[in-house]
Design a protein around this motif. Structure first.
Motif, PDB file in Angstrom:
ATOM      1  N   PHE A  50      18.575  -5.151  39.505  1.00  0.00           N
ATOM      2  CA  PHE A  50      18.964  -5.156  38.523  1.00  0.00           C
ATOM      3  C   PHE A  50      18.411  -6.554  38.130  1.00  0.00           C
ATOM      4  O   PHE A  50      18.717  -8.273  37.464  1.00  0.00           O
ATOM      5  N   LYS A  51      17.174  -6.629  37.168  1.00  0.00           N
ATOM      6  CA  LYS A  51      16.475  -7.338  36.373  1.00  0.00           C
ATOM      7  C   LYS A  51      16.928  -7.319  34.462  1.00  0.00           C
ATOM      8  O   LYS A  51      15.916  -8.754  33.989  1.00  0.00           O
ATOM      9  N   SER A  52      17.719  -6.600  34.954  1.00  0.00           N
ATOM     10  CA  SER A  52      17.675  -6.936  32.952  1.00  0.00           C
ATOM     11  C   SER A  52      19.796  -7.059  32.424  1.00  0.00           C
ATOM     12  O   SER A  52      20.058  -6.664  32.784  1.00  0.00           O
ATOM     13  N   PHE A  53      18.896  -8.182  32.186  1.00  0.00           N
ATOM     14  CA  PHE A  53      20.603  -9.313  31.502  1.00  0.00           C
ATOM     15  C   PHE A  53      21.423  -8.144  30.208  1.00  0.00           C
ATOM     16  O   PHE A  53      20.139  -7.760  29.514  1.00  0.00           O
ATOM     17  N   VAL A  54      22.487  -7.686  30.495  1.00  0.00           N
ATOM     18  CA  VAL A  54      22.416  -6.759  29.064  1.00  0.00           C
ATOM     19  C   VAL A  54      23.668  -7.781  28.267  1.00  0.00           C
ATOM     20  O   VAL A  54      23.719  -7.825  26.684  1.00  0.00           O
ATOM     21  N   ASP A  55      24.720  -7.875  29.173  1.00  0.00           N
ATOM     22  CA  ASP A  55      25.724  -8.176  28.092  1.00  0.00           C
ATOM     23  C   ASP A  55      26.698  -9.264  29.380  1.00  0.00           C
ATOM     24  O   ASP A  55      26.684  -9.586  30.491  1.00  0.00           O
ATOM     25  N   ILE A  56      26.952 -10.537  28.664  1.00  0.00           N
ATOM     26  CA  ILE A  56      28.729 -10.876  28.559  1.00  0.00           C
ATOM     27  C   ILE A  56      29.489 -10.825  27.512  1.00  0.00           C
ATOM     28  O   ILE A  56      29.332 -10.855  26.826  1.00  0.00           O
ATOM     29  N   CYS A  57      30.689 -10.683  27.685  1.00  0.00           N
ATOM     30  CA  CYS A  57      32.140 -10.340  27.504  1.00  0.00           C
ATOM     31  C   CYS A  57      33.336 -11.428  28.024  1.00  0.00           C
ATOM     32  O   CYS A  57      33.463 -11.247  29.017  1.00  0.00           O
ATOM     33  N   GLY A  58      34.463 -11.201  27.090  1.00  0.00           N
ATOM     34  CA  GLY A  58      35.058 -12.136  27.628  1.00  0.00           C
ATOM     35  C   GLY A  58      36.669 -11.248  27.528  1.00  0.00           C
ATOM     36  O   GLY A  58      36.259 -10.454  26.639  1.00  0.00           O
ATOM     37  N   VAL A  59      37.561 -11.621  28.728  1.00  0.00           N
ATOM     38  CA  VAL A  59      38.615 -10.851  28.615  1.00  0.00           C
ATOM     39  C   VAL A  59      40.205 -11.197  28.719  1.00  0.00           C
ATOM     40  O   VAL A  59      40.098 -12.216  29.193  1.00  0.00           O
ATOM     41  N   ASP A  60      40.867 -11.664  27.699  1.00  0.00           N
ATOM     42  CA  ASP A  60      42.041 -12.602  28.202  1.00  0.00           C
ATOM     43  C   ASP A  60      42.928 -11.853  27.895  1.00  0.00           C
ATOM     44  O   ASP A  60      44.081 -10.930  27.675  1.00  0.00           O
ATOM     45  N   TYR A  61      43.713 -12.295  29.570  1.00  0.00           N
ATOM     46  CA  TYR A  61      45.414 -11.912  29.920  1.00  0.00           C
ATOM     47  C   TYR A  61      46.136 -13.347  29.475  1.00  0.00           C
ATOM     48  O   TYR A  61      45.970 -14.152  31.318  1.00  0.00           O
ATOM     49  N   PRO A  62      46.700 -14.013  29.350  1.00  0.00           N
ATOM     50  CA  PRO A  62      47.441 -14.582  29.074  1.00  0.00           C
ATOM     51  C   PRO A  62      48.881 -15.320  29.872  1.00  0.00           C
ATOM     52  O   PRO A  62      49.902 -15.346  29.913  1.00  0.00           O
ATOM     53  N   GLN A  63      49.148 -13.981  30.062  1.00  0.00           N
ATOM     54  CA  GLN A  63      49.998 -14.044  31.238  1.00  0.00           C
ATOM     55  C   GLN A  63      49.669 -14.370  32.688  1.00  0.00           C
ATOM     56  O   GLN A  63      50.922 -14.609  33.619  1.00  0.00           O
ATOM     57  N   ARG A  64      48.729 -14.389  32.769  1.00  0.00           N
ATOM     58  CA  ARG A  64      47.944 -14.252  34.091  1.00  0.00           C
ATOM     59  C   ARG A  64      47.757 -16.348  34.222  1.00  0.00           C
ATOM     60  O   ARG A  64      47.578 -16.689  33.582  1.00  0.00           O
ATOM     61  N   VAL A  65      47.917 -16.239  35.708  1.00  0.00           N
ATOM     62  CA  VAL A  65      47.679 -18.334  35.590  1.00  0.00           C
ATOM     63  C   VAL A  65      45.671 -18.390  35.948  1.00  0.00           C
ATOM     64  O   VAL A  65      45.734 -18.795  34.679  1.00  0.00           O
ATOM     65  N   ASP A  66      44.946 -17.085  35.748  1.00  0.00           N
ATOM     66  CA  ASP A  66      44.007 -17.602  35.455  1.00  0.00           C
ATOM     67  C   ASP A  66      43.826 -16.215  34.109  1.00  0.00           C
ATOM     68  O   ASP A  66      43.809 -14.673  34.766  1.00  0.00           O
ATOM     69  N   ARG A  67      43.204 -16.805  33.028  1.00  0.00           N
ATOM     70  CA  ARG A  67      43.925 -16.069  31.730  1.00  0.00           C
ATOM     71  C   ARG A  67      42.670 -14.835  31.269  1.00  0.00           C
ATOM     72  O   ARG A  67      43.055 -14.055  30.675  1.00  0.00           O
ATOM     73  N   PHE A  68      41.333 -15.546  31.785  1.00  0.00           N
ATOM     74  CA  PHE A  68      40.404 -15.351  31.566  1.00  0.00           C
ATOM     75  C   PHE A  68      39.590 -14.273  32.264  1.00  0.00           C
ATOM     76  O   PHE A  68      39.925 -14.644  33.644  1.00  0.00           O
ATOM     77  N   GLU A  69      38.850 -13.006  31.895  1.00  0.00           N
ATOM     78  CA  GLU A  69      38.022 -12.119  32.974  1.00  0.00           C
ATOM     79  C   GLU A  69      37.042 -12.662  32.428  1.00  0.00           C
ATOM     80  O   GLU A  69      36.551 -12.547  30.543  1.00  0.00           O
ATOM     81  N   VAL A  70      35.679 -13.175  32.867  1.00  0.00           N
ATOM     82  CA  VAL A  70      33.856 -13.532  32.537  1.00  0.00           C
ATOM     83  C   VAL A  70      33.460 -11.726  32.747  1.00  0.00           C
ATOM     84  O   VAL A  70      33.630 -11.863  34.083  1.00  0.00           O
TER      85      VAL A  70
END
Length: 197
Positions: A50-70
């Motif tokens: 997997f030599k090609s890096f395409v993207d990073i995005c964030g997702v917000d789940y404010p109800q969770r303790v760890d609210r973000f997913e990267v």
């Protein structure tokens, strides 16, 4: 993808928290502390490439303790495979930067920081990239107000850009979202033909 999933489960062991294949796409969930090691493995292993890096995005789940997913997206051009890697993190818990593994992660990590407030340790230049210098907050968080906090306009008398608190000139409207042809008591011309069939 099932073969790749099995290979990664054997190779990564307990570092791979979960693995799912949906619609022909492989999604891996890993701990934030292991992201650099796993991304390096996915890039360098001959069965992955997997030599090609395409993207990073964030997702917000404010109800969770760890609210973000990267969410990281990688591509293997040689094998024609894509993989998605998810890492959970909190507001004050930084994620190790992937700029040492993929130089292209620099811009995307800055974007995730600017729009969500996700912190990355080891990033060479973690500062805002899309919002203005004095911008407060992070606009893609679910708890950020739709109207923002300030509005900007050019003042002809002062000959400069002026920041002022948001002033709503009209109330938010309630829309019923019905088409104009639904819910009427009268028959529109041509409707009698449709109802006759």
């Amino acid at each position: 993808m099932n073969e790749l999933s099995e290979f990664l489960a054997e190779s990564l062991g307990a570092k791979l928290l979960s693995s799912t294949t949906t619609f022909g796409e492989l999604t891996l969930v890993v701990a934030a502390a292991d992201i650099v090691e796993i991304a390096t493995f996915l890039r360098d292993d001959p069965q992955c490439q997997f030599k090609s890096f395409v993207d990073i995005c964030g997702v917000d789940y404010p109800q969770r303790v760890d609210r973000f997913e990267v969410v990281y997206h990688l591509l293997s051009p040689r094998l024609n495979h894509r993989v998605r890697i998810k890492v959970r993190t909190g507001e004050d818990a930084p994620v190790p930067s992937l700029t040492g593994v993929f130089a292209g992660a620099d811009w995307f990590e800055r974007e995730a920081y600017d729009l969500y407030g996700i912190l990355f340790t080891g990033h060479p230049d973690l500062r805002r990239i899309l919002t203005d210098y004095g911008f407060e907050g992070h606009p893609l968080r679910k708890d950020f107000p739709l109207t923002g906090f300030v509005e900007v306009h050019y003042d002809e008398q002062l000959k400069q850009v002026v920041y002022e608190p948001v002033e709503l000139r009209q109330e938010f409207r309630n829309f019923d979202f019905l088409s104009p042809w639904e819910g009427t008591d009268y028959v529109l011309p041509g409707d009698e033909k449709a109802k006759a069939n």
